[in-house]
Scaffold this motif. Sequence first.
Motif, PDB file in Angstrom:
ATOM      1  N   LEU A   1       0.832  -1.194   0.000  1.00 46.12           N
ATOM      2  CA  LEU A   1       0.000   0.000   0.000  1.00 46.12           C
ATOM      3  C   LEU A   1       0.874   1.254   0.000  1.00 46.12           C
ATOM      4  O   LEU A   1       1.689   1.441   0.901  1.00 46.12           O
TER       5      LEU A   1
ATOM      6  N   VAL B   1       0.674   5.430   0.146  1.00 47.80           N
ATOM      7  CA  VAL B   1      -0.280   6.420   0.661  1.00 47.80           C
ATOM      8  C   VAL B   1       0.198   7.821   0.295  1.00 47.80           C
ATOM      9  O   VAL B   1       1.357   8.172   0.526  1.00 47.80           O
TER      10      VAL B   1
ATOM     11  N   VAL C   1      -4.900   3.789   9.324  1.00 48.61           N
ATOM     12  CA  VAL C   1      -4.413   2.636   8.560  1.00 48.61           C
ATOM     13  C   VAL C   1      -3.251   1.964   9.300  1.00 48.61           C
ATOM     14  O   VAL C   1      -3.204   0.736   9.433  1.00 48.61           O
TER      15      VAL C   1
ATOM     16  N   LEU D   1      -6.010  -5.030   9.466  1.00 43.94           N
ATOM     17  CA  LEU D   1      -5.697  -4.820   8.051  1.00 43.94           C
ATOM     18  C   LEU D   1      -4.404  -5.554   7.729  1.00 43.94           C
ATOM     19  O   LEU D   1      -3.346  -5.243   8.289  1.00 43.94           O
TER      20      LEU D   1
ATOM     21  N   TRP E   1      -1.932  -1.131  -4.234  1.00 43.78           N
ATOM     22  CA  TRP E   1      -2.945  -0.086  -4.138  1.00 43.78           C
ATOM     23  C   TRP E   1      -2.282   1.231  -3.778  1.00 43.78           C
ATOM     24  O   TRP E   1      -1.292   1.256  -3.040  1.00 43.78           O
TER      25      TRP E   1
ATOM     26  N   PHE F   1      -3.378   4.864  -2.185  1.00 38.62           N
ATOM     27  CA  PHE F   1      -4.498   5.469  -1.466  1.00 38.62           C
ATOM     28  C   PHE F   1      -4.194   6.939  -1.167  1.00 38.62           C
ATOM     29  O   PHE F   1      -3.190   7.249  -0.528  1.00 38.62           O
TER      30      PHE F   1
ATOM     31  N   ARG G   1      -6.297   0.897  -9.356  1.00 39.30           N
ATOM     32  CA  ARG G   1      -5.756   0.614  -8.002  1.00 39.30           C
ATOM     33  C   ARG G   1      -5.472   1.908  -7.253  1.00 39.30           C
ATOM     34  O   ARG G   1      -4.668   1.944  -6.336  1.00 39.30           O
TER      35      ARG G   1
ATOM     36  N   VAL H   1     -12.348   3.944   5.770  1.00 36.12           N
ATOM     37  CA  VAL H   1     -11.078   3.769   5.048  1.00 36.12           C
ATOM     38  C   VAL H   1     -10.478   2.394   5.344  1.00 36.12           C
ATOM     39  O   VAL H   1     -10.068   1.661   4.430  1.00 36.12           O
TER      40      VAL H   1
ATOM     41  N   LEU I   1      -9.962  -0.563   2.597  1.00 36.49           N
ATOM     42  CA  LEU I   1      -8.608  -1.059   2.323  1.00 36.49           C
ATOM     43  C   LEU I   1      -8.481  -2.543   2.678  1.00 36.49           C
ATOM     44  O   LEU I   1      -7.722  -3.269   2.034  1.00 36.49           O
TER      45      LEU I   1
ATOM     46  N   ALA J   1      -9.774  -4.256  -0.298  1.00 39.56           N
ATOM     47  CA  ALA J   1      -8.791  -4.145  -1.388  1.00 39.56           C
ATOM     48  C   ALA J   1      -7.629  -5.101  -1.140  1.00 39.56           C
ATOM     49  O   ALA J   1      -7.222  -5.862  -2.034  1.00 39.56           O
ATOM     50  N   ALA J   2      -7.114  -5.074   0.081  1.00 42.50           N
ATOM     51  CA  ALA J   2      -5.955  -5.915   0.406  1.00 42.50           C
ATOM     52  C   ALA J   2      -6.314  -7.398   0.321  1.00 42.50           C
ATOM     53  O   ALA J   2      -5.466  -8.230  -0.005  1.00 42.50           O
TER      54      ALA J   2
END
Length: 215
Positions: free
Chosen positions: A12, A14, A26, A35, A89, A91, A110, A184, A188, A191-192
């Motif tokens: 990820l 950011v 996050v 996460l 991804w 973000f 993404r 968020v 995520l 997504a993850a």
Amino acid sequence: MSSPTTGRKPRLAVLVSGRGSNLQAVLCAIADGRLDAEIVGVFSDRPGAAALERVPAPLRWSAEPRRFADRAAFDAALADAVDATAPDWVFCAGYMRILGDAFVQRFDGRLLNVHPSLLPRYKGLHTHARALQAGDSEHGASVHFVVPELDAGTVVAQARIPVLAGDNADDLTARLLPEEHRLVVAVLALAAGGRLAERGDRSNWMVRSCLDHCN
Ligand code: GRF
């Protein structure tokens, strides 16, 4: 847990411009196991952004846009730096600079953003004040895929709060932010986990349905 297809944790990147409370949410979610992902870089158009301080120095990248010839040159440098971390991804967590078409194309599918309104209402700035001025009875935040048009990509999921009598913009900010952080982390996590892909309205429906069950 690592990805069954790649054998490693989802990566990820950011993008930030300010205080980084979403980034912190996050980081906390990763730290306490909600996460399953790895932050591989935090990128900013503001070298003094407090958000950068939330991660170790080797993960930080920042540059001042005014030191570049034009918007495209800054975006290209940013995109190269992001790409070098091989993210799954990207973000945007309070990244306040508009991303040019070339950047958006490069990370198409993404690239996610969190925006403090119930999109499609109130694209752009001053969303809390605009919701109050319109007399809305509810307000919220949206996570959406990024497309070249500002705040116009497919909405993945939203968090809602009621607007109460006497609320001002600061009240809305204070009540919305914790909900935004939960949103968020939830998106995520999808997504993850490989459970988020942009397929027009269908992805919107699928993810909303997942979030309904989580909340
Ligand atoms: C958030 O409200 C986000 O929705 C908006 O900018 C703010 C960033 O806050 N795009 P933070 O830097 O994550 O604390």
